[in-house]
Design a protein around this motif. Structure first.
Motif, PDB file in Angstrom:
ATOM      1  N   ILE A  51       0.605  -1.431  -0.301  1.00 21.25           N
ATOM      2  CA  ILE A  51       0.289  -0.067  -0.233  1.00 21.25           C
ATOM      3  C   ILE A  51       0.555   1.111   0.239  1.00 21.25           C
ATOM      4  O   ILE A  51       0.831   1.980  -0.727  1.00 21.25           O
ATOM      5  CB  ILE A  51      -1.081   0.654   1.103  1.00 21.25           C
ATOM      6  CG1 ILE A  51      -1.979  -1.099   1.425  1.00 21.25           C
ATOM      7  CG2 ILE A  51      -1.639   1.175   1.396  1.00 21.25           C
ATOM      8  CD1 ILE A  51      -2.760  -0.828   2.553  1.00 21.25           C
ATOM      9  N   ASN A 106      -3.885  -9.040  -3.929  1.00 23.42           N
ATOM     10  CA  ASN A 106      -3.649  -7.597  -3.186  1.00 23.42           C
ATOM     11  C   ASN A 106      -2.860  -6.557  -3.704  1.00 23.42           C
ATOM     12  O   ASN A 106      -3.009  -5.088  -3.080  1.00 23.42           O
ATOM     13  CB  ASN A 106      -1.374  -7.772  -3.077  1.00 23.42           C
ATOM     14  CG  ASN A 106      -1.664  -9.164  -1.828  1.00 23.42           C
ATOM     15  OD1 ASN A 106      -1.800  -8.608  -0.760  1.00 23.42           O
ATOM     16  ND2 ASN A 106      -1.434 -10.544  -2.268  1.00 23.42           N
ATOM     17  N   LEU A 118      -5.345  -5.221  -6.151  1.00 22.56           N
ATOM     18  CA  LEU A 118      -6.422  -4.878  -5.792  1.00 22.56           C
ATOM     19  C   LEU A 118      -6.817  -4.671  -4.331  1.00 22.56           C
ATOM     20  O   LEU A 118      -7.933  -2.727  -4.251  1.00 22.56           O
ATOM     21  CB  LEU A 118      -7.321  -6.503  -6.056  1.00 22.56           C
ATOM     22  CG  LEU A 118      -8.941  -5.708  -6.864  1.00 22.56           C
ATOM     23  CD1 LEU A 118      -8.102  -5.044  -8.224  1.00 22.56           C
ATOM     24  CD2 LEU A 118      -9.020  -7.151  -7.322  1.00 22.56           C
ATOM     25  N   SER A 119      -6.572  -4.949  -3.501  1.00 24.74           N
ATOM     26  CA  SER A 119      -6.404  -4.650  -1.733  1.00 24.74           C
ATOM     27  C   SER A 119      -6.168  -3.265  -2.010  1.00 24.74           C
ATOM     28  O   SER A 119      -7.150  -2.621  -1.018  1.00 24.74           O
ATOM     29  CB  SER A 119      -6.193  -6.271  -1.502  1.00 24.74           C
ATOM     30  OG  SER A 119      -5.733  -5.929  -0.331  1.00 24.74           O
ATOM     31  N   SER A 156      -7.958  -0.765  -3.199  1.00 23.75           N
ATOM     32  CA  SER A 156      -9.425  -0.758  -2.600  1.00 23.75           C
ATOM     33  C   SER A 156      -9.327   0.495  -1.088  1.00 23.75           C
ATOM     34  O   SER A 156      -9.996   1.019  -1.271  1.00 23.75           O
ATOM     35  CB  SER A 156     -10.036  -1.682  -2.835  1.00 23.75           C
ATOM     36  OG  SER A 156     -11.212  -2.192  -1.887  1.00 23.75           O
ATOM     37  N   PHE A 157      -8.195  -0.530  -0.373  1.00 25.74           N
ATOM     38  CA  PHE A 157      -7.531   0.584  -0.032  1.00 25.74           C
ATOM     39  C   PHE A 157      -7.385   2.024   0.388  1.00 25.74           C
ATOM     40  O   PHE A 157      -8.374   3.106   1.249  1.00 25.74           O
ATOM     41  CB  PHE A 157      -7.116  -0.125   1.455  1.00 25.74           C
ATOM     42  CG  PHE A 157      -6.162   0.773   2.788  1.00 25.74           C
ATOM     43  CD1 PHE A 157      -7.308  -0.367   3.910  1.00 25.74           C
ATOM     44  CD2 PHE A 157      -5.225   1.099   2.334  1.00 25.74           C
ATOM     45  CE1 PHE A 157      -6.365   0.345   5.068  1.00 25.74           C
ATOM     46  CE2 PHE A 157      -5.056   1.322   4.045  1.00 25.74           C
ATOM     47  CZ  PHE A 157      -4.989   1.308   5.040  1.00 25.74           C
TER      48      PHE A 157
END
Ligand SMILES: Nc1nc2c(ncn2[C@@H]2O[C@H](COP(=O)(O)OP(=O)(O)O)[C@@H](O)[C@H]2O)c(=O)[nH]1
Ligand SMILES: [Mg+2]
Lengths: 200, 361
Positions: free
Chosen positions: B193, B230, B232-233, B236-237
């Motif tokens: 992230i 990951n 994608l996640s 989204s985060f």
């Protein structure tokens, strides 16, 4: 601090040479299975998987495995093989909302708690409910009470774990990644419960 | 690993076979598929389904084809990779970031990341200090920023995997030197992230959607699917990120966001600035050039990798900046719009090579 160093139990049935991805679609004899791990940080998910995947290796050998995605193939009695592709998820609270992205399409979900922490058991129940609501309907669910070696600090009884699992149609087992107790059994039992594609 | 060059060799091999008169039937199918795409209004779900079905049909056609008789599984695979790249490159303008909704989400994410970049620290995501490693992070960012260098879904996906590989190596090294349990996703995701925010990769949402829809389905599995998920996640985060998402005081978060907005608005905005923004996407982000105060004699051979990557970074940014400045000076806005459409990603060789045969027709 590592995941303990006691010797793994003596299952000689791992087939490490077989891990490369084959382009052929999985057939009845060789299953490829997506398994997602859920549970609070610190309950021992990483240790369980490392124990399962690297157990047979010399613990000092440098194995270049991914930190969060691991795969391991096992052979069953009936000469079928099951390749587990293990998806780790981030256990921190702030990432909880992202979990559906990971368990979407999973054939197996392993929900882990720490038998010395009631909080982690409560969290496990939250994941079970989530999976029942949003997971694929034929997903195989396993509830794992880890750190079974820490009997003196136990906060969750075997009975509580077992009852909750039975009520929710899950497979239940207590494990210790530290002593390797029941680690291989966990994955073998899951493999037995997988729906098999019909042999053609 | 020289994936890029072996990749283009494979691709030229595919084009060669397609120029062989024996493949006339395959070429016919490919062309009519590409043409048939323009008969329908774009609809990502249908388009993806049609493309995936087409690949499956072609796969069996290739397996049964005399030109591939006796070929290894690998050669068939390569043909399919070539086919995916060829067809997608032809259809790219129709299918990439094709809805205004997607373009809007891309903009929102880019803007949000721009704001976050001005104050977000690794501590805000509780990234432990033993994972702070500027040169690894920089390498991972560069991999992610290459995502628009190719139009082929496979190559875009490779950028994500390469980025994740760098992070994984960092995690593995840290776990060895620190002699601790590999923390797995608990460490991996926060770092990814953070890298994504530092990198601000262009058209993140559209790229992810594009890979999901147009990467051959049997290839977006296993490890590839995991690392893809990951990112994608991470997206989204970031999209949903608010004060509660970070280890940061709620008020402080809001103040920092406001301040970042104010300073972005204060910057002089040219009327056509948005139109050339893609030329500038490489320039954004706080640069970190750790060698600015270094003396030559302090450097070791191990610094070469980082230095080279920084050198490339500087040259890329300089080139983008120069191009952007030239556009501002020379072209009128309308011309820029046009350029934007055809040039929004670097042209790849496949665009310039057709599978037309000069003699056979
Ligand atoms: N006693 C004991 N400790 C364990 C066991 N499994 C893991 N641990 C310890 O629990 C901590 C967290 O384990 P980890 O695998 O990182 O948990 P995760 O966050 O769920 O991945 C580590 O310090 C491990 O050494 C176990 O079965 N018994
Ligand atoms: Mg872990």
């Amino acid at each position: 601090m590592g995941c303990s160093s006691s010797l793994p139990d003596g299952s000689a049935r791992r087939l490490s040479g077989m891990d490369q991805d084959s382009a052929v679609a999985p057939d009845a004899k060789n299953l490829r299975v997506k398994l997602v791990l859920l549970g609070d940080s610190g309950v021992g998910k990483s240790c369980i998987v490392l124990r399962f995947v690297r157990g047979q290796f010399d613990p000092t050998s440098k194995v270049t495995v991914g930190a969060s995605f691991l795969s391991q193939t096992i052979a069953l009695q009936d000469s079928t093989t099951v390749k587990f592709e293990i998806w780790d998820t981030a256990g921190q609270e702030r990432y909880a909302a992202l979990a559906p992205l990971y368990y979407r399409g999973a054939a197996v979900a392993v929900v882990v708690y720490d038998i010395t922490s009631v909080d982690s058991f409560t969290k496990a129940q939250y994941w079970v409910k989530e999976l029942q609501k949003h997971g694929s309907p034929d997903i195989v669910l396993a509830l794992v009470g880890n750190k079974a070696d820490l009997q003196e600090n136990r906060e969750v009884s075997v009975q509580d774990g077992l009852e909750y699992a039975e009520k929710n149609g899950m497979f239940f087992i207590e494990t210790s990644a530290k002593t390797a107790d029941n680690i291989n059994q966990l994955f073998e039992e899951i493999a037995k419960r997988l729906p098999r594609p019909l042999t053609s | 690993m020289d994936a890029a060059s072996s990749n283009s060799v494979t691709f030229y091999d595919f084009l060669d076979r397609m120029r062989n008169p024996a493949s006339i039937d395959l070429v016919g199918s490919i062309k009519s598929f590409i043409v048939s795409f323009s008969f329908h209004a774009t609809n990502p779900v249908n388009d993806s389904k049609r493309f995936q079905d087409f690949l499956l049909t072609m796969e069996s056609a290739i397996r049964d084809h005399p030109l591939w008789a006796g070929s290894s599984e690998e050669e068939v695979e390569q043909a399919l990779e070539g086919l995916e790249k060829y067809v997608i490159t032809k259809l790219f303008l129709r299918i990439f970031a094709s809805s205004t909704e997607d373009v809007k989400i891309d903009h929102e994410i880019t803007n949000k990341i721009n704001l976050l970049q001005s104050f977000l620290k690794p501590e805000h995501l509780d990234i432990p200090s033993y994972l702070h490693n500027q040169s690894s992070w920089l390498l991972a960012e560069k991999e992610l920023q290459k995502i628009n260098a190719s139009k082929a879904p496979r190559e875009k996906l490779m950028c994500i995997l390469n980025c994740c590989r760098v992070i994984n190596n960092l995690l593995l090294n840290a776990s060895m030197t620190e002699n601790r349990v590999i923390a797995g996703a608990d460490d991996f995701l926060p770092v990814l992230i953070y890298i994504t925010i530092k990198a601000n990769p262009p058209q993140l949402h559209s790229n992810l959607k594009f890979i999901q829809l147009y990467r051959r389905q049997s290839k977006l599995i296993s490890e590839e699917a995991y690392y893809f998920t990951n990112l994608l996640s991470a997206k989204s985060f970031i999209f949903d990120l608010d004060a509660k998402s970070l280890s940061m005081d709620k008020l402080e978060f809001e103040e920092r966001m406001e301040a970042a907005k104010a300073s972005h608005q204060a910057a002089p905005v040219e009327p056509n600035a948005a139109l050339i923004s893609h030329h500038l996407t490489n320039i954004r982000g706080p640069p970190s050039y750790p060698f600015m105060d270094a003396q030559a004699e302090e450097l070791t051979v191990r610094d070469v990798e980082t230095l080279l990557s920084l050198y490339k970074d500087v040259v890329t940014k300089y080139t983008s900046l120069r191009r952007a400045v030239e556009k501002l000076n020379i072209h009128r806005p309308e011309q820029i719009v046009q350029k934007d459409k055809i040039g929004s990603t670097r042209e790849v060789e496949s665009e310039k090579v057709g599978i037309e045969r000069s003699s056979a027709e």
